[in-house]
Design an enzyme around this catalytic site. Structure first.
Site, short mmCIF file in Angstrom:
data_model
loop_
_atom_site.label_atom_id
_atom_site.label_comp_id
_atom_site.label_asym_id
_atom_site.label_seq_id
_atom_site.Cartn_x
_atom_site.Cartn_y
_atom_site.Cartn_z
N ASP A 19 18.69 -26.38 -11.40
CA ASP A 19 18.45 -24.78 -12.09
C ASP A 19 20.01 -24.50 -12.75
O ASP A 19 20.88 -24.89 -12.20
CB ASP A 19 18.18 -23.89 -10.92
CG ASP A 19 17.73 -22.63 -11.63
OD1 ASP A 19 17.32 -22.74 -12.60
OD2 ASP A 19 17.49 -21.57 -10.64
N HIS A 36 19.66 -27.28 -21.73
CA HIS A 36 18.56 -28.29 -21.26
C HIS A 36 18.90 -29.75 -21.44
O HIS A 36 18.88 -30.60 -20.82
CB HIS A 36 17.24 -27.95 -21.86
CG HIS A 36 16.64 -26.81 -21.31
ND1 HIS A 36 16.86 -26.48 -19.90
CD2 HIS A 36 16.30 -25.77 -21.71
CE1 HIS A 36 16.19 -24.97 -19.74
NE2 HIS A 36 15.79 -24.66 -21.14
N GLU A 66 4.82 -22.51 -13.51
CA GLU A 66 5.27 -21.15 -14.16
C GLU A 66 6.21 -21.34 -15.47
O GLU A 66 6.18 -20.30 -15.91
CB GLU A 66 5.96 -20.37 -12.90
CG GLU A 66 5.09 -19.92 -12.08
CD GLU A 66 4.44 -21.14 -11.09
OE1 GLU A 66 3.44 -21.11 -10.69
OE2 GLU A 66 5.57 -21.81 -10.52
N LEU A 130 16.25 -47.23 -6.92
CA LEU A 130 16.14 -45.98 -6.56
C LEU A 130 14.59 -45.55 -7.10
O LEU A 130 14.34 -45.98 -8.12
CB LEU A 130 17.08 -45.02 -7.22
CG LEU A 130 16.85 -43.56 -7.12
CD1 LEU A 130 17.20 -43.26 -5.84
CD2 LEU A 130 17.54 -42.63 -8.11
#
Ligand code: IPE
Ligand code: IPE
Ligand code: MG
Length: 240
Positions: A19, A36, A66, A130
């Site tokens: 965030d 972003h 959302e 990973l």
């Protein structure tokens, strides 16, 4: 490294709520899209380092159920970035042992993005590095409702014994089936909420909120969170 981390006892599954891209862009007087983009770069770098350092599973929250509420320009910028991000991993798939999968309802994404994601998951299926699990159009409530729907359809066809239904049997219907629950959930940008992330799986996760905007997140922040995690006493409802 400034923090004392026991490398022999790393959390198996770390999940991150990435965030603060918008606030980062604002801070540097850039468009949200630039935030972003910087966030995607931060993730790429982190994945490379976590893979090199031997971490097992990383789940990242990239787009929530959302987030469609944002304006169409921002949604389309985010979708464009996901195309690019996935494509780069497809291009590098042979040089890289990261395994890639997703959680979330992909059916609402553009078919070409769905195809790319499926292709990448397939290309990296046998990789032993990973496991990078990207949450795209993911919401914890949506995931639980979809799981309940699948379970009900199986029950109608007599494929499941409802009397024997327990937590493990239900969890097998979740998008995260075959993944361990997250041990540690990190949220950047200082917020202290889950925002619909891994609601079922977070039952006993340790939470760490960090005052760093996602594009500025470095492996050192991760180790700082791991160090905090390693000092916690996990009781799981029992007594230590
Ligand atoms: C996180 O950054 C990325 C997504 C939610 C897709 P934000 O875009 O939420 O950044 P802030 O919270 O506005 O700073
Ligand atoms: C959560 O961040 C979703 C992702 C990081 C993808 P948001 O920025 O959407 O969450 P809220 O709106 O602050 O709760
Ligand atoms: Mg946000």
């Amino acid at each position: 490294m400034k923090y004392k981390v026991d490398m022999s006892n790393l959390p198996k599954h770390i999940a991150i709520i990435m965030d603060g891209n918008g606030r980062w862009a604002k801070k540097y007087l850039m468009r949200r899209a630039a935030g972003h983009r910087a966030g995607a770069t931060a993730l790429r770098r982190l994945v490379e380092q976590m893979n090199a350092d031997g971490f097992a599973v990383l789940t990242v929250y990239a787009f929530s159920t959302e987030n469609w509420k944002r304006d169409t320009q921002e949604v389309s910028d985010l979708m464009g970035l996901m195309h690019e991000y996935i494509q780069q991993y497809i291009n590098d798939a042979k040089k890289n042992n990261v395994r890639m999968r997703t959680i979330g309802d992909l059916s609402r994404l553009e078919p070409s993005l769905q195809d790319k994601i499926a292709h990448l998951a397939d290309l990296t299926r046998n990789h032993d590095g990973l496991l990078l699990n990207i949450a795209i159009n993911y919401g914890g409530r949506d995931e639980i409702v979809r799981a309940a729907g699948k379970l009900a359809r199986d029950a109608r066809q007599g494929k499941v014994d409802l009397d024997g239904l327990d937590e493990d049997a239900f969890a097998a219907y979740l998008d995260t089936s075959s993944l361990p629950d997250p041990d540690l959930i990190i949220r950047t940008s200082g917020e202290m909420r889950l925002s619909n992330f891994l609601l079922w799986q977070a039952a006993y996760a340790e939470l760490v909120s960090m005052d760093v905007l996602w594009p500025d997140f470095k492996i050192d922040h991760l180790y700082q969170a791991v160090a905090q995690y390693q000092q916690r006493k996990r009781r799981f409802g029992g007594r230590s």
